[in-house]
Scaffold this motif. Structure first.
Motif, PDB file in Angstrom:
ATOM      1  N   THR A 110       0.828  -1.191   0.000  1.00 48.32           N
ATOM      2  CA  THR A 110       0.000   0.000   0.000  1.00 48.32           C
ATOM      3  C   THR A 110       0.871   1.254   0.000  1.00 48.32           C
ATOM      4  O   THR A 110       2.099   1.178   0.066  1.00 48.32           O
ATOM      5  N   THR A 111       0.215   2.407  -0.070  1.00 42.28           N
ATOM      6  CA  THR A 111       0.951   3.673  -0.077  1.00 42.28           C
ATOM      7  C   THR A 111       1.635   3.950   1.245  1.00 42.28           C
ATOM      8  O   THR A 111       2.611   4.699   1.298  1.00 42.28           O
ATOM      9  N   THR A 112       1.147   3.347   2.327  1.00 42.13           N
ATOM     10  CA  THR A 112       1.778   3.541   3.638  1.00 42.13           C
ATOM     11  C   THR A 112       2.927   2.578   3.887  1.00 42.13           C
ATOM     12  O   THR A 112       3.535   2.622   4.957  1.00 42.13           O
ATOM     13  N   GLY A 113       3.221   1.697   2.934  1.00 47.30           N
ATOM     14  CA  GLY A 113       4.313   0.750   3.092  1.00 47.30           C
ATOM     15  C   GLY A 113       3.899  -0.583   3.657  1.00 47.30           C
ATOM     16  O   GLY A 113       4.734  -1.480   3.782  1.00 47.30           O
ATOM     17  N   ARG A 114       2.637  -0.757   3.991  1.00 45.93           N
ATOM     18  CA  ARG A 114       2.183  -2.030   4.553  1.00 45.93           C
ATOM     19  C   ARG A 114       1.909  -3.024   3.445  1.00 45.93           C
ATOM     20  O   ARG A 114       1.369  -2.672   2.395  1.00 45.93           O
ATOM     21  N   ILE A 115       2.284  -4.271   3.661  1.00 41.98           N
ATOM     22  CA  ILE A 115       2.067  -5.345   2.693  1.00 41.98           C
ATOM     23  C   ILE A 115       0.775  -6.068   3.054  1.00 41.98           C
ATOM     24  O   ILE A 115       0.617  -6.551   4.185  1.00 41.98           O
ATOM     25  N   VAL A 116      -0.174  -6.118   2.108  1.00 40.49           N
ATOM     26  CA  VAL A 116      -1.454  -6.779   2.320  1.00 40.49           C
ATOM     27  C   VAL A 116      -1.607  -7.907   1.314  1.00 40.49           C
ATOM     28  O   VAL A 116      -0.964  -7.925   0.261  1.00 40.49           O
ATOM     29  N   VAL A 120      -8.089 -13.640  -4.621  1.00 39.47           N
ATOM     30  CA  VAL A 120      -8.815 -13.607  -5.885  1.00 39.47           C
ATOM     31  C   VAL A 120      -9.538 -14.931  -6.035  1.00 39.47           C
ATOM     32  O   VAL A 120      -8.902 -15.993  -6.096  1.00 39.47           O
ATOM     33  N   SER A 121     -10.875 -14.912  -6.055  1.00 42.92           N
ATOM     34  CA  SER A 121     -11.689 -16.108  -6.235  1.00 42.92           C
ATOM     35  C   SER A 121     -12.031 -16.250  -7.714  1.00 42.92           C
ATOM     36  O   SER A 121     -12.565 -15.319  -8.330  1.00 42.92           O
ATOM     37  N   CYS A 122     -11.737 -17.407  -8.293  1.00 39.48           N
ATOM     38  CA  CYS A 122     -11.938 -17.651  -9.729  1.00 39.48           C
ATOM     39  C   CYS A 122     -13.117 -18.602  -9.905  1.00 39.48           C
ATOM     40  O   CYS A 122     -13.156 -19.665  -9.279  1.00 39.48           O
ATOM     41  N   ASN A 123     -14.053 -18.240 -10.772  1.00 40.69           N
ATOM     42  CA  ASN A 123     -15.172 -19.143 -11.036  1.00 40.69           C
ATOM     43  C   ASN A 123     -14.845 -20.170 -12.105  1.00 40.69           C
ATOM     44  O   ASN A 123     -15.652 -21.061 -12.377  1.00 40.69           O
ATOM     45  N   GLN A 124     -13.665 -20.064 -12.713  1.00 39.36           N
ATOM     46  CA  GLN A 124     -13.161 -21.076 -13.642  1.00 39.36           C
ATOM     47  C   GLN A 124     -11.776 -21.487 -13.163  1.00 39.36           C
ATOM     48  O   GLN A 124     -11.000 -20.634 -12.722  1.00 39.36           O
ATOM     49  N   PRO A 125     -11.446 -22.765 -13.203  1.00 42.12           N
ATOM     50  CA  PRO A 125     -10.109 -23.181 -12.736  1.00 42.12           C
ATOM     51  C   PRO A 125      -9.018 -22.561 -13.578  1.00 42.12           C
ATOM     52  O   PRO A 125      -9.083 -22.568 -14.802  1.00 42.12           O
ATOM     53  N   GLN A 126      -8.010 -21.986 -12.890  1.00 39.11           N
ATOM     54  CA  GLN A 126      -6.929 -21.280 -13.575  1.00 39.11           C
ATOM     55  C   GLN A 126      -5.597 -21.968 -13.362  1.00 39.11           C
ATOM     56  O   GLN A 126      -4.545 -21.345 -13.457  1.00 39.11           O
ATOM     57  N   ALA A 127      -5.594 -23.252 -13.041  1.00 47.06           N
ATOM     58  CA  ALA A 127      -4.331 -23.925 -12.723  1.00 47.06           C
ATOM     59  C   ALA A 127      -3.427 -24.026 -13.936  1.00 47.06           C
ATOM     60  O   ALA A 127      -2.204 -23.978 -13.828  1.00 47.06           O
ATOM     61  N   SER A 128      -4.016 -24.145 -15.136  1.00 44.07           N
ATOM     62  CA  SER A 128      -3.185 -24.367 -16.318  1.00 44.07           C
ATOM     63  C   SER A 128      -2.561 -23.085 -16.836  1.00 44.07           C
ATOM     64  O   SER A 128      -1.524 -23.106 -17.464  1.00 44.07           O
ATOM     65  N   HIS A 129      -3.213 -21.911 -16.566  1.00 46.68           N
ATOM     66  CA  HIS A 129      -2.644 -20.660 -17.057  1.00 46.68           C
ATOM     67  C   HIS A 129      -2.652 -19.634 -15.946  1.00 46.68           C
ATOM     68  O   HIS A 129      -3.153 -18.527 -16.107  1.00 46.68           O
ATOM     69  N   ARG A 130      -2.078 -20.001 -14.815  1.00 48.15           N
ATOM     70  CA  ARG A 130      -2.016 -19.087 -13.681  1.00 48.15           C
ATOM     71  C   ARG A 130      -0.989 -18.000 -13.973  1.00 48.15           C
ATOM     72  O   ARG A 130       0.143 -18.261 -14.375  1.00 48.15           O
ATOM     73  N   GLU A 131      -1.400 -16.741 -13.733  1.00 45.69           N
ATOM     74  CA  GLU A 131      -0.507 -15.610 -13.952  1.00 45.69           C
ATOM     75  C   GLU A 131       0.313 -15.357 -12.704  1.00 45.69           C
ATOM     76  O   GLU A 131      -0.135 -15.630 -11.597  1.00 45.69           O
ATOM     77  N   PRO A 132       1.507 -14.813 -12.842  1.00 41.73           N
ATOM     78  CA  PRO A 132       2.302 -14.496 -11.649  1.00 41.73           C
ATOM     79  C   PRO A 132       1.630 -13.420 -10.832  1.00 41.73           C
ATOM     80  O   PRO A 132       1.054 -12.488 -11.367  1.00 41.73           O
ATOM     81  N   ALA A 133       1.718 -13.561  -9.501  1.00 42.02           N
ATOM     82  CA  ALA A 133       1.086 -12.592  -8.600  1.00 42.02           C
ATOM     83  C   ALA A 133       1.810 -11.265  -8.670  1.00 42.02           C
ATOM     84  O   ALA A 133       3.033 -11.194  -8.752  1.00 42.02           O
ATOM     85  N   ASN A 134       1.023 -10.179  -8.630  1.00 41.37           N
ATOM     86  CA  ASN A 134       1.575  -8.834  -8.651  1.00 41.37           C
ATOM     87  C   ASN A 134       2.004  -8.461  -7.248  1.00 41.37           C
ATOM     88  O   ASN A 134       1.191  -8.409  -6.336  1.00 41.37           O
ATOM     89  N   THR A 135       3.261  -8.226  -7.061  1.00 39.41           N
ATOM     90  CA  THR A 135       3.769  -7.921  -5.735  1.00 39.41           C
ATOM     91  C   THR A 135       3.565  -6.476  -5.372  1.00 39.41           C
ATOM     92  O   THR A 135       3.732  -6.110  -4.225  1.00 39.41           O
ATOM     93  N   GLY A 136       3.198  -5.623  -6.315  1.00 39.25           N
ATOM     94  CA  GLY A 136       2.889  -4.232  -6.005  1.00 39.25           C
ATOM     95  C   GLY A 136       4.031  -3.481  -5.365  1.00 39.25           C
ATOM     96  O   GLY A 136       3.850  -2.785  -4.382  1.00 39.25           O
ATOM     97  N   GLY A 137       5.234  -3.635  -5.887  1.00 36.21           N
ATOM     98  CA  GLY A 137       6.360  -2.893  -5.349  1.00 36.21           C
ATOM     99  C   GLY A 137       7.150  -3.656  -4.324  1.00 36.21           C
ATOM    100  O   GLY A 137       8.026  -3.097  -3.685  1.00 36.21           O
ATOM    101  N   CYS A 138       6.851  -4.943  -4.118  1.00 36.42           N
ATOM    102  CA  CYS A 138       7.628  -5.728  -3.175  1.00 36.42           C
ATOM    103  C   CYS A 138       9.008  -5.975  -3.740  1.00 36.42           C
ATOM    104  O   CYS A 138       9.203  -5.997  -4.965  1.00 36.42           O
ATOM    105  N   PRO A 139       9.991  -6.180  -2.887  1.00 39.10           N
ATOM    106  CA  PRO A 139      11.337  -6.421  -3.399  1.00 39.10           C
ATOM    107  C   PRO A 139      11.382  -7.683  -4.233  1.00 39.10           C
ATOM    108  O   PRO A 139      10.826  -8.717  -3.865  1.00 39.10           O
ATOM    109  N   ASP A 140      12.024  -7.587  -5.397  1.00 39.43           N
ATOM    110  CA  ASP A 140      12.105  -8.725  -6.308  1.00 39.43           C
ATOM    111  C   ASP A 140      13.060  -9.761  -5.771  1.00 39.43           C
ATOM    112  O   ASP A 140      14.080  -9.462  -5.158  1.00 39.43           O
ATOM    113  N   ARG A 141      12.719 -11.010  -6.038  1.00 47.86           N
ATOM    114  CA  ARG A 141      13.601 -12.105  -5.686  1.00 47.86           C
ATOM    115  C   ARG A 141      14.646 -12.296  -6.768  1.00 47.86           C
ATOM    116  O   ARG A 141      14.407 -11.973  -7.932  1.00 47.86           O
TER     117      ARG A 141
END
Length: 322
Positions: A110-116, A120-141
């Motif tokens: 968030t804008t205050t620096g807190r990580i939340v 995300v609830s999917c009504n269709q299974p997304q296991a085969s084409h799961r997108e990478p989670a958006n870290t929103g400015g978290c430090p990259d690995r």
């Protein structure tokens, strides 16, 4: 012999009835009495409701999550307060849904620096084409290094066949033979506020406060190096008339539910971003007035307080004046 009994069942007619389930043979089984919904309904696919690998708890929990409005709480604490199942069973059901693609958890800053964590609830299974989670400015690995193919077996030399040790390969001049990636250096902790007074008693009180944080949250277990780095920041809060319980609440309140990668960095950020203002100016208090012993007046024998040079009380001194 050509007369047949019309009420007798033929072999072709009796075979399907023998294969029916017992409930259907006796007229049982489920029937549906459906009423069309026009408001307050959600569409659930049969691929979820009749899933052969998900547990009943996971299926019901996914139906509940799909019926929630956007922004509603979907963490383990909220679901535990809503349903009688404990946090262990609810966490296991969430992992099932995440494995089969019906759930995705993303981390955002968030804008205050807190990580939340956003669920995300999917009504269709997304296991085969799961997108990478958006870290929103978290430090990259650090990126994973590509796996090097295994070298093919080389033929044995005659020296090896005779039991002699082979000569080591001669490295070319100016070429790097080690292709393994170097580990990424660990980032230094953010700077913390510094107190104006570095009294040993104040720093020791700040250190003791940091050590006891793990009793409130086991994830706040700090090393000796991290504690020494954060102690001046806590001392800066204490010298601004903040009580130890107030500092502890500011550091441990509203922590994210996910595991903390670097708890010392989070505490350093809070010590800096939430530093309270200095206390209001207070005029220095002068020394208290002297307190004299009680003595008896030589004129009226009444007790009064005065220096040793005075032998008469205030009233007697007033009458003595012309």
């Amino acid at each position: 012999m050509d007369t047949q009994d019309p009420s007798a069942l033929t072999r072709a007619q009796s075979a399907p009835a023998a294969n029916l389930p017992r409930t259907r043979r006796h007229g049982g089984g489920i029937t549906h009495e459906n009423t069309r919904h026009t408001t307050r309904f959600v569409v659930i696919g049969n691929h979820l409701l009749q899933h052969k690998e998900l547990s009943l708890l996971a299926i019901g929990l996914s139906c509940h999550l799909q019926s929630l409005p956007t922004g509603a709480g979907a963490d383990i604490k909220t679901l535990t307060a809503r349903f009688p199942e404990g946090p262990t069973r609810i966490a296991a059901a969430l992992r099932e849904l995440e494995t089969h693609g019906y759930l995705r958890r993303e981390r955002h800053r968030t804008t205050t620096g807190r990580i939340v964590t956003r669920t995300v609830s999917c009504n269709q299974p997304q296991a085969s084409h799961r997108e990478p989670a958006n870290t929103g400015g978290c430090p990259d690995r650090p990126p994973a290094s590509p796996r090097q193919p295994r070298p093919a077996e080389r033929p044995h030399t005659p020296a090896e066949e005779q039991g002699q040790a082979p000569h080591p390969p001669r490295a070319e001049t100016g070429t790097r033979t080690d292709h393994r990636p170097h580990p990424r250096p660990r980032k230094a902790l953010p700077a913390v506020p510094q107190p104006s007074c570095t009294a040993p008693a104040l720093l020791q009180q700040a250190t003791d406060l940091l050590i006891t944080l793990r009793r409130h949250d086991p994830r706040l277990l700090l090393s000796a190096t991290d504690t020494a780095h954060l102690a001046p920041g806590v001392a800066a809060w204490l010298e601004r008339d903040v009580t130890p319980s107030g500092v502890r609440h500011a550091l441990t309140a509203d922590l994210p539910d996910d595991p903390l990668r670097r708890p010392a960095a989070l505490l350093a950020h809070r010590l800096t971003a939430q530093l309270p203002p200095p206390p209001p100016f207070r005029a220095p208090v002068g020394p208290p007035p002297p307190r004299y012993d009680v003595r008896n007046c030589d004129g009226c024998d009444r007790g009064f307080r005065a220096p040793e040079t005075e032998n008469r009380c205030r009233d007697c001194r007033a009458t003595d004046r012309p």
